[in-house]
Design an enzyme around this catalytic site. Sequence first.
Site, mmCIF file in Angstrom:
data_model
loop_
_atom_site.group_PDB
_atom_site.id
_atom_site.type_symbol
_atom_site.label_atom_id
_atom_site.label_comp_id
_atom_site.label_asym_id
_atom_site.label_seq_id
_atom_site.Cartn_x
_atom_site.Cartn_y
_atom_site.Cartn_z
ATOM 1 N N CYS A 101 0.833 -1.204 0.000
ATOM 2 C CA CYS A 101 0.000 0.000 0.000
ATOM 3 C C CYS A 101 0.873 1.263 0.000
ATOM 4 O O CYS A 101 1.492 1.560 -1.009
ATOM 5 C CB CYS A 101 -0.990 -0.029 1.158
ATOM 6 S SG CYS A 101 -2.374 1.130 0.943
ATOM 7 N N HIS A 191 -3.659 -5.084 0.364
ATOM 8 C CA HIS A 191 -3.187 -5.546 1.675
ATOM 9 C C HIS A 191 -3.315 -7.066 1.794
ATOM 10 O O HIS A 191 -4.316 -7.578 2.319
ATOM 11 C CB HIS A 191 -4.010 -4.889 2.785
ATOM 12 C CG HIS A 191 -3.704 -3.445 3.003
ATOM 13 N ND1 HIS A 191 -2.675 -3.012 3.805
ATOM 14 C CD2 HIS A 191 -4.287 -2.325 2.503
ATOM 15 C CE1 HIS A 191 -2.639 -1.684 3.808
ATOM 16 N NE2 HIS A 191 -3.614 -1.247 3.024
ATOM 17 N N GLU A 193 -1.943 -8.829 3.876
ATOM 18 C CA GLU A 193 -1.873 -9.168 5.300
ATOM 19 C C GLU A 193 -3.201 -8.956 6.031
ATOM 20 O O GLU A 193 -3.378 -9.435 7.160
ATOM 21 C CB GLU A 193 -0.772 -8.335 5.979
ATOM 22 C CG GLU A 193 -1.137 -6.908 6.361
ATOM 23 C CD GLU A 193 -1.145 -5.909 5.208
ATOM 24 O OE1 GLU A 193 -1.211 -4.698 5.490
ATOM 25 O OE2 GLU A 193 -1.105 -6.329 4.038
#
Length: 262
Positions: A101, A191, A193
């Site tokens: 990001c 993202h 994660e």
Amino acid sequence: MEMGGKRFAVLLCAEDSDYVKKKFGGYFGVFVRMLAEEGETWKMYRVACGEFPDDEEIGVFDGFVITGSCKDAHGNDVWICKLLNLLKKLDSMKKKVLGICFGHQILARAIGGQTGRNMSGWDIGVTTIHLSSSLKLLSSDLKIPATLSLIECHRDEVRELPAKAEVIAWSEKTGIEMFRYGNHFMGIQGHPEYTHDILLHLVDDRLLQRDLIMESYAEEVRAKMGEGHEPDREAWKKLCISFLKGSTGMDFVRSIEENCKY
């Protein structure tokens, strides 16, 4: 996590939310959970607070991960300028760097790219990412399909890359979802994660409270997330680990082409 073996550093550019601190021990914990493997050492530097590795420390790490941030990658905060200088050093050393990001955007800026506001506004939710046919996997046995779902939460984007960088993924809303530069820098706009809960808490606890989005848009995001469309988290995990820890450079082509046959 300090166990010897390979060493990696997370350059933390975000403030930890209460939810992420309670459930994962902060964003550092989120990244360690996704990327760390037995026998590795992972260390965090809160670069947004001015905490950076010194020149002697840089050399001991096998790779770096740059996190997201509420700050703009096109800004000139003192820590952002210092981060750009660090990335230029890592580039000259050909150190592996994975940018997520904001990290994706600041990586692009460090190599001469341009970043700024996405003209179509915020992109929050699960997005379909199209991988380039030239995208190469580090390991030919990775089974990564030609499209992957990914959680997004951004209003800035990489607008332009230098000629030596390659766009390796895009979406309907964002033209540069991923890029690679040499075999050592890779950026991902979304993202990998994030979980649904992390995103929803971010929307409620940060974006709404800071008047960054309207309540009507937050409701739209909640409704879409409630439909149960899951990101391809395991595929992204394999892809990120292969990039950070592979020794033969980016070699995604065969795996992409094999999966496109099915």
